[in-house]
Design an enzyme around this catalytic site. Structure first.
Site, PDB file in Angstrom:
ATOM      1  N   GLU A  59       0.920  -1.114  -0.092  1.00 28.14           N
ATOM      2  CA  GLU A  59      -0.024  -0.106  -0.004  1.00 28.14           C
ATOM      3  C   GLU A  59       0.944   1.372   0.030  1.00 28.14           C
ATOM      4  OE1 GLU A  59      -2.362  -3.215   2.151  1.00 28.14           O
ATOM      5  OE2 GLU A  59      -0.247  -2.458   2.273  1.00 28.14           O
ATOM      6  N   ARG A 104      -0.569   5.295   6.380  1.00 28.68           N
ATOM      7  CA  ARG A 104      -1.016   5.697   5.198  1.00 28.68           C
ATOM      8  C   ARG A 104      -0.476   7.260   5.169  1.00 28.68           C
ATOM      9  NH1 ARG A 104      -1.683   1.218   4.626  1.00 28.68           N
ATOM     10  NH2 ARG A 104      -3.994   0.120   3.779  1.00 28.68           N
TER      11      ARG A 104
END
Length: 202
Positions: A59, A104
Site C-alpha cells: 500500500e 497511510r
C-alpha cells in the site's frame, strides 16, 4: 555526546507528551482528577515518545518496502492539525480491526473540500477532527489500498503517531519525509483535494 540543548528539548517534549496523555485519559474517564499528578509523573519517567512498528504490504510502495520493514513512530497522544501535518506518513487504527494499525499518508484535514473525479459523487468538506488518508501506491484500486476511499474520513483520534524512520535492512534505512510545518503556511496549498473515484469505488 548529547548536548544540554538536545536534552532540554527532549525533556520538554516528554513533559508535553505526559501532560497531554494524562489530560486525554482524564477527559475520557480513564483516570480520576486525584490521579492526574501521579499519571503525569508516571508517563514522564516511564512513558516512551516512540515505538517500533512492523509494516508489510504494497500500500505504501515506493515510500515503504512491500516486503516489510521496521518503522520508528513518534507517538501522538492527541493528534490534531497543529502537530500532524498534511503530507505526513502516519500510523492509525484499522477501522475493521481496531487492535491493528494501518500506515497511510495524511492527505487532508478538517476544513478542506473533498472532490471526486467521479461526477456522480457529491463534494463535501471534512468536519472538525476529521482527516483523509491515502495509500502511496497509485496502482492499487481503492478497496485494495484500504484508505479513506474505502472507509471514508478518519477521526484524528485514530492517528497513533507519525512515522519518523524506516529500517528495511541493515544497509537500507533512512528518515521518512514528513512536513515540518502545517500545510496552510504554504501559499500554494489547495483547499480542495481531488480524489480518484468515490470513497466506495470498486
Amino acid at each position: 555526546m548529547v548536548s544540554p540543548v538536545m536534552w532540554s528539548r527532549y525533556l520538554l517534549h516528554k513533559l508535553n507528551y505526559s501532560v497531554t496523555l494524562t489530560m486525554k485519559n482524564h477527559k475520557i474517564g480513564h483516570i480520576a482528577g486525584s490521579q492526574i499528578k501521579d499519571s503525569v509523573w508516571k508517563n514522564l519517567f516511564q512513558g516512551r515518545l516512540t515505538f517500533i512498528h512492523w509494516n508489510k504490504g504494497s500500500e505504501m510502495e515506493p515510500t515503504l518496502a512491500p516486503q516489510g520493514g521496521t518503522l520508528l513512530v513518534r507517538k501522538m497522544p492527541l493528534a490534531n492539525p497543529k502537530n500532524v501535518f498534511v503530507g505526513d506518513v502516519v500510523v492509525l487504527k484499522d477501522p475493521e480491526k481496531p487492535e491493528d494499525y494501518l500506515v497511510r499518508r495524511l492527505a487532508a484535514v478538517e476544513g478542506q473540500e473533498m472532490v471526486s473525479t467521479d461526477e456522480k459523487d457529491t463534494p463535501f468538506v471534512l468536519e472538525e477532527d476529521e482527516c483523509w488518508v491515502l495509500a502511496d501506491n497509485v496502482t492499487l484500486k481503492p478497496k485494495e489500498a484500504r484508505d479513506s476511499r474505502t472507509f471514508g474520513p478518519f477521526s484524528m483520534s485514530d492517528v497513533i503517531g507519525r512515522v519518523m524512520y524506516s529500517m528495511r535492512s541493515a544497509v537500507e534505512h533512512g528518515p521518512v519525509q514528513n512536513r515540518s510545518f502545517p500545510i496552510w503556511q504554504n501559499e500554494e496549498t489547495p483547499q480542495t483535494l481531488h480524489v480518484q473515484r468515490s470513497r466506495l469505488a470498486e
